[in-house]
Design a protein around this motif. Structure first.
Motif, PDB file in Angstrom:
ATOM      1  N   ASP A  79      -2.979   6.404   8.065  1.00 17.96           N
ATOM      2  CA  ASP A  79      -3.702   5.694   8.657  1.00 17.96           C
ATOM      3  C   ASP A  79      -2.891   4.396   9.037  1.00 17.96           C
ATOM      4  OD1 ASP A  79      -3.957   3.616   6.616  1.00 17.96           O
ATOM      5  OD2 ASP A  79      -6.046   4.771   5.543  1.00 17.96           O
ATOM      6  N   HIS A  80      -4.198   3.851  10.123  1.00 16.39           N
ATOM      7  CA  HIS A  80      -2.998   2.784  10.579  1.00 16.39           C
ATOM      8  C   HIS A  80      -2.857   1.303   9.956  1.00 16.39           C
ATOM      9  CE1 HIS A  80      -2.628   0.540  14.396  1.00 16.39           C
ATOM     10  NE2 HIS A  80      -3.297  -0.672  13.584  1.00 16.39           N
ATOM     11  N   ASN A  81      -3.622   1.018   8.823  1.00 14.19           N
ATOM     12  CA  ASN A  81      -2.800  -0.278   7.944  1.00 14.19           C
ATOM     13  C   ASN A  81      -1.874  -0.038   6.864  1.00 14.19           C
ATOM     14  OD1 ASN A  81      -4.631  -1.787   9.308  1.00 14.19           O
ATOM     15  ND2 ASN A  81      -6.334  -1.675   6.876  1.00 14.19           N
ATOM     16  N   CYS A  82      -2.038   1.730   6.986  1.00  9.38           N
ATOM     17  CA  CYS A  82      -0.414   2.007   5.563  1.00  9.38           C
ATOM     18  C   CYS A  82       0.328   2.509   6.573  1.00  9.38           C
ATOM     19  CB  CYS A  82      -0.943   3.830   5.354  1.00  9.38           C
ATOM     20  SG  CYS A  82      -1.505   3.073   3.773  1.00  9.38           S
ATOM     21  N   ARG A  83       0.900   2.953   8.089  1.00 12.10           N
ATOM     22  CA  ARG A  83       1.593   3.466   8.727  1.00 12.10           C
ATOM     23  C   ARG A  83       2.302   1.841   9.092  1.00 12.10           C
ATOM     24  NH1 ARG A  83       1.603   6.673  13.525  1.00 12.10           N
ATOM     25  NH2 ARG A  83       3.069   7.444  14.266  1.00 12.10           N
ATOM     26  N   LYS A  84       1.323   0.653   9.033  1.00 10.60           N
ATOM     27  CA  LYS A  84       2.480  -0.875   9.195  1.00 10.60           C
ATOM     28  C   LYS A  84       2.473  -1.540   8.233  1.00 10.60           C
ATOM     29  CE  LYS A  84       0.323  -5.184  11.620  1.00 10.60           C
ATOM     30  NZ  LYS A  84      -0.877  -5.300  11.396  1.00 10.60           N
ATOM     31  N   TYR A  85       2.275  -1.442   6.799  1.00 15.70           N
ATOM     32  CA  TYR A  85       2.873  -1.725   5.088  1.00 15.70           C
ATOM     33  C   TYR A  85       3.494  -0.629   4.825  1.00 15.70           C
ATOM     34  CZ  TYR A  85      -0.376  -5.486   7.303  1.00 15.70           C
ATOM     35  OH  TYR A  85      -0.881  -6.412   7.976  1.00 15.70           O
ATOM     36  N   CYS A  86       3.105   0.327   5.245  1.00 12.28           N
ATOM     37  CA  CYS A  86       3.628   1.450   3.740  1.00 12.28           C
ATOM     38  C   CYS A  86       4.429   2.584   4.121  1.00 12.28           C
ATOM     39  CB  CYS A  86       3.052   2.517   3.168  1.00 12.28           C
ATOM     40  SG  CYS A  86       1.661   1.210   1.922  1.00 12.28           S
ATOM     41  N   LEU A  87       4.356   3.333   5.266  1.00 10.03           N
ATOM     42  CA  LEU A  87       5.509   3.695   6.190  1.00 10.03           C
ATOM     43  C   LEU A  87       6.613   2.783   6.049  1.00 10.03           C
ATOM     44  CD1 LEU A  87       5.543   5.843   6.763  1.00 10.03           C
ATOM     45  CD2 LEU A  87       5.159   5.726   9.124  1.00 10.03           C
ATOM     46  N   PRO A  88       6.682   1.757   6.328  1.00 14.97           N
ATOM     47  CA  PRO A  88       8.339   1.054   6.369  1.00 14.97           C
ATOM     48  C   PRO A  88       8.867   1.446   5.230  1.00 14.97           C
ATOM     49  CG  PRO A  88       6.461  -0.750   7.920  1.00 14.97           C
ATOM     50  CD  PRO A  88       6.323   0.867   6.894  1.00 14.97           C
ATOM     51  N   ASN A 130       1.130  13.778  -3.186  1.00 11.51           N
ATOM     52  CA  ASN A 130       1.123  12.657  -2.340  1.00 11.51           C
ATOM     53  C   ASN A 130       1.134  11.523  -2.836  1.00 11.51           C
ATOM     54  OD1 ASN A 130      -1.912  13.731  -2.088  1.00 11.51           O
ATOM     55  ND2 ASN A 130      -2.429  13.657  -4.129  1.00 11.51           N
ATOM     56  N   ILE A 131       1.655  10.071  -1.672  1.00 10.09           N
ATOM     57  CA  ILE A 131       2.175   8.861  -2.044  1.00 10.09           C
ATOM     58  C   ILE A 131       0.717   8.058  -2.388  1.00 10.09           C
ATOM     59  CG2 ILE A 131       4.138   7.055  -1.899  1.00 10.09           C
ATOM     60  CD1 ILE A 131       5.251   9.276  -0.483  1.00 10.09           C
ATOM     61  N   PRO A 132       0.140   7.612  -3.823  1.00 16.61           N
ATOM     62  CA  PRO A 132      -1.001   6.922  -3.037  1.00 16.61           C
ATOM     63  C   PRO A 132      -0.885   5.412  -3.503  1.00 16.61           C
ATOM     64  CG  PRO A 132      -0.880   7.418  -5.242  1.00 16.61           C
ATOM     65  CD  PRO A 132       0.504   8.369  -4.832  1.00 16.61           C
ATOM     66  N   THR A 133      -0.979   4.518  -2.439  1.00 11.99           N
ATOM     67  CA  THR A 133      -0.543   3.642  -2.176  1.00 11.99           C
ATOM     68  C   THR A 133      -1.823   2.119  -2.574  1.00 11.99           C
ATOM     69  OG1 THR A 133      -1.305   3.688   0.184  1.00 11.99           O
ATOM     70  CG2 THR A 133       0.372   4.047  -0.497  1.00 11.99           C
ATOM     71  N   THR A 134      -3.036   2.830  -2.967  1.00 12.98           N
ATOM     72  CA  THR A 134      -3.975   1.643  -3.350  1.00 12.98           C
ATOM     73  C   THR A 134      -4.211   2.414  -5.533  1.00 12.98           C
ATOM     74  OG1 THR A 134      -5.675   3.867  -3.601  1.00 12.98           O
ATOM     75  CG2 THR A 134      -5.537   1.471  -1.801  1.00 12.98           C
ATOM     76  N   VAL A 157       5.010  -1.143  -5.256  1.00 13.86           N
ATOM     77  CA  VAL A 157       5.519  -1.460  -3.832  1.00 13.86           C
ATOM     78  C   VAL A 157       4.703  -1.504  -3.397  1.00 13.86           C
ATOM     79  CG1 VAL A 157       6.964   0.858  -3.039  1.00 13.86           C
ATOM     80  CG2 VAL A 157       7.814  -1.337  -2.840  1.00 13.86           C
ATOM     81  N   PHE A 158       3.930  -0.326  -3.356  1.00 13.19           N
ATOM     82  CA  PHE A 158       2.296  -0.799  -2.499  1.00 13.19           C
ATOM     83  C   PHE A 158       1.304  -1.530  -3.010  1.00 13.19           C
ATOM     84  CE2 PHE A 158       4.331   3.605  -2.057  1.00 13.19           C
ATOM     85  CZ  PHE A 158       4.974   3.510  -0.719  1.00 13.19           C
ATOM     86  N   ILE A 159       1.693  -1.921  -3.622  1.00  8.21           N
ATOM     87  CA  ILE A 159       0.291  -2.690  -4.270  1.00  8.21           C
ATOM     88  C   ILE A 159       0.826  -4.381  -4.347  1.00  8.21           C
ATOM     89  CG2 ILE A 159      -1.339  -3.368  -6.922  1.00  8.21           C
ATOM     90  CD1 ILE A 159      -1.115  -0.093  -6.070  1.00  8.21           C
ATOM     91  N   LYS A 160       0.940  -4.679  -3.753  1.00  8.99           N
ATOM     92  CA  LYS A 160       1.869  -6.140  -3.401  1.00  8.99           C
ATOM     93  C   LYS A 160       1.501  -6.360  -1.976  1.00  8.99           C
ATOM     94  CE  LYS A 160       6.666  -6.262  -5.132  1.00  8.99           C
ATOM     95  NZ  LYS A 160       7.862  -5.857  -4.078  1.00  8.99           N
ATOM     96  N   SER A 161       1.042  -5.430  -1.458  1.00 11.89           N
ATOM     97  CA  SER A 161      -0.013  -5.611  -0.074  1.00 11.89           C
ATOM     98  C   SER A 161      -1.295  -5.784   0.022  1.00 11.89           C
ATOM     99  CB  SER A 161       0.947  -4.668   1.342  1.00 11.89           C
ATOM    100  OG  SER A 161       0.479  -3.285   1.079  1.00 11.89           O
ATOM    101  N   LEU A 162      -1.883  -5.603  -1.721  1.00 11.75           N
ATOM    102  CA  LEU A 162      -3.307  -4.797  -1.704  1.00 11.75           C
ATOM    103  C   LEU A 162      -4.312  -6.336  -1.498  1.00 11.75           C
ATOM    104  CD1 LEU A 162      -3.903  -2.528  -4.133  1.00 11.75           C
ATOM    105  CD2 LEU A 162      -4.134  -1.880  -1.873  1.00 11.75           C
TER     106      LEU A 162
END
Ligand code: GLY
Length: 353
Positions: free
Chosen positions: A33-42, A114-118, A156-161
């Motif tokens: 989704d939009h937010n994950c594209r910005k923060y997680c895709l990189p 699945n790469i869960p980011t939350t 690694v994804f949890i830091k931005s939550l």
């Protein structure tokens, strides 16, 4: 059934490279989704070459819909994806539910990761193969049980939550501990008390690992939710009703985990009332939850609406409202019948906490 592979890693790119090797020349789609594209895709940018495409879905429950799935199926069809292709769901529960459903139904199923980011998606949504979409205002009304081929979990994804999002997922971890392991519950309470001053991601990683193990225990031999998997719904009979009531009837935004947390208080109370769950423990757990979450207290003239919502719960049988309750030996039991009076008592207890 697929051979579901759950990997906890602090090196997501290396793990991903290994897995996608076998899809070398194949088409690969990342759904996000939009937010994950910005923060997680990189975070996984280095594995992306020109065999990859990105499909961005709009965030929010309203878009967990047949319309979005139709757009996704059309994209897969027009771009000539095949059963040899690969889908990667990068995001929270909405992305894995919808992406998993689209992957499992397109050409009768193509492999997906699945790469869960939350936290919510890491310990719950991405594991166990419940995929689906909302339909006619009903949550997860259409879907299939279909496990991801791989689940990659990384802190690694949890830091931005945001904190609220973090705590929402943490409620599912508390639930896992309460149905399965008292020591793990104490560890979680100790961890969360210190988390704000010390964001200990290493410790979090070990706790999510334990949480996923508990979920796996309940899914093993009951993927299709006919028996012991139902225990994972502890806190959810009241939780789902709170979620619908406060979000839809009262226009108060409550997150899934926040609703489950206060559902746990109600169901712990009924565990005490109906199965003699120890009262000191009930009070301690209620206090712990109250210290972590802001409880939204329903007024007595809202009790009927909450009861009515509970009569629509998927787990009910023959118009009887069923719940998971924990007995005096700490054993969780599913399909425990509760009455309208029980619901009133539990809501009064919640209001007294
Ligand atoms: N979230 C409960 C289950 O996966 O069964």
């Amino acid at each position: 059934m697929k051979n579901n592979d759950i990997i906890h890693t602090d090196n997501i790119n290396d793990q991903l490279k290994n897995i996608i090797k076998k899809y070398d020349q194949e088409k690969k789609l990342i759904i996000t989704d939009h937010n994950c594209r910005k923060y997680c895709l990189p975070v996984i940018q280095e594995i992306i070459d020109d065999t990859f495409e990105i499909f961005e879905i709009k965030p929010g429950e309203d878009n967990k819909s047949l319309d979005t799935v139709k757009q996704l199926w059309s994209f897969l069809s027009e771009k000539k994806y095949t059963r040899e292709s690969l889908i990667i769901n990068l995001g929270g529960g909405m992305v894995s539910d919808l992406g998993g459903f689209a992957a499992s139904t397109f050409k009768r199923g193509i492999p997906y990761i699945n790469i869960p980011t939350t936290i919510l998606a890491q310990v719950d949504a991405s594991v166990g193969g419940k995929t689906g979409i909302n339909f006619m205002s009903l949550k997860n009304e259409i879907g299939v049980f279909s496990e991801a081929d791989h689940v990659l979990i990384s802190e690694v994804f949890i830091k931005s939550l945001k904190k609220r999002e973090f705590l929402s997922g943490f409620a599912e971890m508390l639930k896992h501990a309460l149905i399965h392991n008292d020591e793990h519950y104490s560890e979680l309470i100790e961890f969360i008390t210190e988390y704000e001053s010390n964001e200990n991601l290493k410790k979090l990683n070990s706790l999510t690992k334990q949480s996923v193990k508990i979920k796996e225990h309940y899914i093993k031999n009951d993927l299709y939710d006919k028996g012991k998997r139902k225990i994972l719904n502890f806190g959810h009979t009241f939780g789902h009703a709170f979620e619908s009531h406060f979000n839809l009837n009262k226009n108060l935004e409550i997150k899934h985990g926040e609703a489950v947390a206060q559902g746990i208080i109600c169901e712990i109370y009924l565990s005490h009332k109906k199965l003699n769950f120890e009262s000191d423990k009930m009070n301690r757990i209620s206090n712990d939850i109250k210290n972590i979450y802001k409880i939204i207290k329903p007024k007595s003239d809202e009790f009927d609406l909450i009861h009515n919502l509970m009569t629509h719960d998927k787990k009910n049988l023959n118009d009887v409202i069923n719940c998971v309750l924990i007995n005096n030996n700490n054993i969780p039991l599913f399909d425990q019948e509760i009455t309208k009076d029980d619901i009133t008592d539990a809501l009064n207890y919640l209001n007294s906490v």
